[in-house]
Enzyme design. Structure first.
Site, PDB file in Angstrom:
ATOM      1  N   GLU A 262       0.816  -1.221   0.000  1.00 37.45           N
ATOM      2  CA  GLU A 262       0.000   0.000   0.000  1.00 37.45           C
ATOM      3  C   GLU A 262       0.848   1.270   0.000  1.00 37.45           C
ATOM      4  O   GLU A 262       0.466   2.272  -0.603  1.00 37.45           O
ATOM      5  CB  GLU A 262      -0.958  -0.006   1.201  1.00 37.45           C
ATOM      6  CG  GLU A 262      -2.017  -1.093   1.160  1.00 37.45           C
ATOM      7  CD  GLU A 262      -1.523  -2.448   1.675  1.00 37.45           C
ATOM      8  OE1 GLU A 262      -0.361  -2.513   2.139  1.00 37.45           O
ATOM      9  OE2 GLU A 262      -2.274  -3.428   1.615  1.00 37.45           O
TER      10      GLU A 262
ATOM     11  N   ASP B 128     -14.675 -10.003   9.962  1.00 34.28           N
ATOM     12  CA  ASP B 128     -13.209 -10.028  10.011  1.00 34.28           C
ATOM     13  C   ASP B 128     -12.652  -9.440  11.304  1.00 34.28           C
ATOM     14  O   ASP B 128     -11.494  -9.665  11.655  1.00 34.28           O
ATOM     15  CB  ASP B 128     -12.609  -9.278   8.812  1.00 34.28           C
ATOM     16  CG  ASP B 128     -12.584 -10.140   7.558  1.00 34.28           C
ATOM     17  OD1 ASP B 128     -12.780 -11.361   7.687  1.00 34.28           O
ATOM     18  OD2 ASP B 128     -12.380  -9.601   6.456  1.00 34.28           O
TER      19      ASP B 128
END
Lengths: 318, 272
Positions: free
Chosen positions: A61, A120
């Protein structure tokens, strides 16, 4: 009152993906970048139809954000997409120096924001991203409420020159805004006028606020409901005009109380027009695994919480 | 035939102005700017396609200085190339100056291509520019100057991986291999050897040169220009090059000379 009804349930990320694909068709300068989450971000249609303008960076990223900055310096309009967690905290330094301080035309497209990311769990449920991004000079911060508004916001930011943080989510939620409704960056939308109380809501909480407003109206409380899709710059004029009338405020957001929309509005009111105010937000805690709707209830982000906050603030007003 | 001695003279002038502007500023980083003076001279007066009068010329080569603390050598090179009047060098690090302590795009100093300071961003930015040029089917190049200590930042290797993946034959990285960083020698602080193998492993072509030898630098750029994949030049330099009493001394990473020292340093440069 305009009636807002749930005609369908759609995810906001799909609104982003559809608009990005449309932008691919109409604007050759639009480049999409993704860090191994193309399907989750709904960027696959763009990647398939415009492969020469799609940059897959892999799970990297930091590189993605700086590559986007490099693309923007050479005149492109990069849309860099990943989960909100990885689009902010993980790459804050890259965004700060190469995008915000450099005032570059990079669109940071952050999906799966907030607690409604769900199962998650807390590692992925960022609740601090609004605070992180709004602190950066030059950064525009947009948090649309449904599929249609995310579509319109995505189209609008392509026309705006400068850094933007576009925040959207994972779950399917009511899609209720009109796709033809004009989206103006920085211009709040008054969903309903009223005189006893102003509710300022953003993102997924706008629908909860609509549900809460119906109940409050039945209880005889006249609610002014405003959708703050742009958290920065804040539409101070619309907010102050409403509070001048109601002198009572509830803010609602899927974010930490610290640093979110509520804080921005509180700061404005402290300076311009102090008024009793209640927050509907997450109070200094991480989330956990669970279904989005269950998490919204457990962490105090549902319509019931907005109703309770409204009743508290009405009492404080008297 | 290229006269190397003219460039060597230019490198001396650049070093002298680096010392003058840092003395005037009263703070900053002398070591890297002196060490890089020869590479900057070759870039601005030999290698780069650029037009000082048209800093936004679309077809220019781009130079990304990833180690923003070497800003003085960039500013001096730009001034000597004609991007702005050399008098402005006196404003380095002062209130209201376009010559910020680290280069900043938003001050719109002609010739500055990116903001840098926080390390590990520059190569990624260069990758973005190189991709953009390939999309636009243009033939110019992107040059990126990295510090050797900077290679300890993981993001550099994310960028390196992506440059090879996208086969960026328009990208040239230059590593300023002076073997020192703020806390000491790179081998002691965090060893980055074997450097050549690292870059080769990441899919780059690798060249090595003496980064303080104008002729050798030119030779490297001539080879690098013809490569069909990203290429890195590991340029062995001395921090503080040109001033024997500070050469290779890591304590001069973030120091500047006082007036007396500056005079002495300039004499040393003139007399080499």
């Amino acid at each position: 009152m305009k009636q807002y009804e749930t005609k369908e349930f759609k995810d906001t990320r799909s609104g982003f993906g559809a608009a990005l694909h449309e932008l691919g068709k109409i604007n050759d300068n639009v480049i999409a970048l993704c860090a191994d989450l193309t399907g989750s971000l709904k960027m696959d249609a763009f990647a398939k139809d415009f492969p020469e303008r799609f940059v897959q960076t892999g799970i990297a990223e930091a590189n993605m954000m700086s590559v986007a900055a490099g693309l923007s310096i050479t005149g492109k309009i990069p849309f860099a997409g990943t989960f909100a967690n990885f689009a902010t905290g993980r790459v804050y330094d890259q965004i700060r120096q190469s995008i915000a301080y450099s005032n570059k035309n990079v669109k940071i497209c952050a999906s799966h924001a907030g607690i409604t990311l769900g199962e998650d769990g807390a590692t992925h449920q960022i609740l601090e991203d609004i605070g992180l991004m709004k602190m950066l000079p030059n950064m525009i911060l947009i948090n649309p409420c449904d599929y249609n508004q995310t579509y319109m916001a995505t189209m609008a930011i392509a026309e705006y020159e400068g850094p933007v943080y576009l925040r959207f989510g994972r779950p399917k939620v009511p899609n209720f805004t009109n796709i033809d409704e004009k989206f103006e960056i920085g211009k709040a939308i008054v969903l309903k006028e009223g005189s006893d109380l102003s509710i300022f809501a953003t993102g997924h909480l706008v629908w909860e606020a609509i549900e809460a407003t119906k109940v409050l109206e039945e209880k005889g409380i006249s609610v002014e409901l405003i959708n703050i899709h742009t958290i920065k710059p804040l539409d101070a004029q619309t907010i102050l005009k409403s509070v001048a009338k109601t002198n009572a405020v509830v803010t609602a957001e899927e974010h930490m109380m610290n640093g979110g929309l509520g804080d921005s509005i509180a700061q404005l009111l402290v300076l311009e027009k102090p008024a009793p105010m209640e927050y509907v937000a997450i109070n200094d805690t991480f989330g956990e695994s669970g279904k989005p709707a269950d998490l919204m209830k457990k962490y105090g982000l549902s319509a019931e919480n907005i109703i309770a906050a409204a009743e508290r603030v009405i009492k404080r007003k008297k | 035939m290229l006269d190397v001695s003219i460039l060597e003279q230019k490198a001396k002038e650049i070093r002298i102005d680096v010392i003058k502007s840092l003395k005037e500023a009263g703070s900053g980083h002398l070591g890297a700017s002196l060490g890089l003076a020869d590479i900057f001279t070759v870039l601005y007066f030999y290698e780069l396609h650029h037009k000082a009068g048209v800093s936004d010329w679309h077809a220019r080569d781009r130079l990304i200085l990833s180690i923003g603390h070497a800003a003085p050598v960039l500013y001096v090179s730009l001034a000597h190339s004609g991007y702005f009047h050399p008098d402005e060098l006196k404003t380095l690090r002062k209130l209201g100056s376009r010559l910020q302590g680290h280069p900043a795009l938003c001050y719109k100093l002609p010739g500055v291509e990116t903001t840098s300071g926080s390390l590990g961003h520059g190569l990624s930015i260069a990758v973005g520019m190189a991709i953009s040029m390939i999309i636009d089917k243009t033939s110019h190049k992107v040059y990126c100057i990295l510090g050797d200590g900077e290679l300890q930042e993981g993001s550099v290797w994310e960028a390196a991986m992506s440059a090879a993946h996208y086969k960026l034959d328009n990208l040239v990285a230059i590593v300023d291999r002076n073997e020192v960083q703020i806390d000491g020698n790179t081998s002691e602080v965090m060893d980055i050897e074997n450097l050549e193998e690292k870059w080769l492993g990441f899919g780059w072509d690798v060249l090595e040169c003496n980064g303080n030898d104008i002729a050798d630098i030119i030779k490297s750029f001539n080879i690098a220009r013809e490569k069909t994949k990203p290429v890195v030049i590991i340029a062995h330099t001395k921090m503080g090059k040109g001033v024997p009493e500070i050469e290779g001394n890591y304590k001069w990473h973030g120091k500047v000379p006082n007036s007396k020292q500056a005079e002495k340093f300039i004499d040393a440069i003139i007399n080499t």
